[in-house]
Design a protein around this motif. Sequence first.
Motif, PDB file in Angstrom:
ATOM      1  N   ASP A 157      31.568  47.108  44.698  1.00 29.11           N
ATOM      2  CA  ASP A 157      32.432  47.735  43.701  1.00 29.11           C
ATOM      3  C   ASP A 157      31.603  48.148  42.482  1.00 29.11           C
TER       4      ASP A 157
ATOM      5  N   ASP B 286      37.929  45.711  46.006  1.00 28.89           N
ATOM      6  CA  ASP B 286      39.137  46.495  45.738  1.00 28.89           C
ATOM      7  C   ASP B 286      38.913  47.926  46.224  1.00 28.89           C
TER       8      ASP B 286
ATOM      9  N   PRO C 297      40.588  41.834  44.359  1.00 27.61           N
ATOM     10  CA  PRO C 297      40.712  42.902  43.358  1.00 27.61           C
ATOM     11  C   PRO C 297      40.716  42.394  41.924  1.00 27.61           C
TER      12      PRO C 297
END
Length: 267
Positions: free
Chosen positions: A182, A231, A156
């Motif tokens: 992401d 994440d 993350p």
Amino acid sequence: MTTSGIIRAGIGGWTFAPWEGTFYPDDLPKKRQLEYASRQLPTIEVNGTYYSAFKPPTFTKWASETPEGFVFSLKAIRFATNRRVLAEAGESVQRFLDSGISELGEKLGPILWQFAPTKKFDPEDFEGFLKLLPEKQDGIRLRHVLEVRHPSFVVPEFAALARKYGTAICYAHHFTYPEMADVTADFVYARLQRGEDSIPTAYAPADLDAWADRIRTWAEGGMPGDLPLADETVKLEAKPRDVFVYFIHEGKVRAPQAAQALMERAV
């Protein structure tokens, strides 16, 4: 009101001998290959800028040979990313940006900063590198993409850094490199690298159908539900995003046909 970003699917470079007679007409002179390719596809990722420096007249020539709306993505010079301390890359970064890329004008697309598979994630040093990437060059907006290849980046903290600086994480559909879908910028960048030369469109039709669905989801501001994330806790802001997709490496002989087939499905 626009409900979808612009989708562009393309290839890596335009000079590749096996494309002569399979993508390019047999009688097409090599000097006209860019002119031809740019009228069959909306974008090309330039690999040559990774290995050596080019001068302004080259970028001016590329711009003059391509139609309105065409976009080049440029792979940034390797001297900026292949180093032990990334935060010390300022001179190499600026030399690349000053090399004449702004001569492309509106045809300047994302800049891909590619890192070696051995480069591990060091949060402090990597943020130091991100601070070196300007938002503009000669008044032209810059869009930066990070292609990382070490599994230590799948955390993350990396996604948060990319998002903080508005840089996109390159989604690499690759056999060994980590996959991170992401969305960390106002555009999406993907490199599809699992094609096969034996398939007329590099990827099988069913796979292209699936990618078209994912790409439309990205363009409409969503997130495909079947791709891995660094994440999974971040809630994505739903807004239209431009999407750049390139067929690279594996299945390269059929990459132009793959890009054309994807465009037919996705737009």
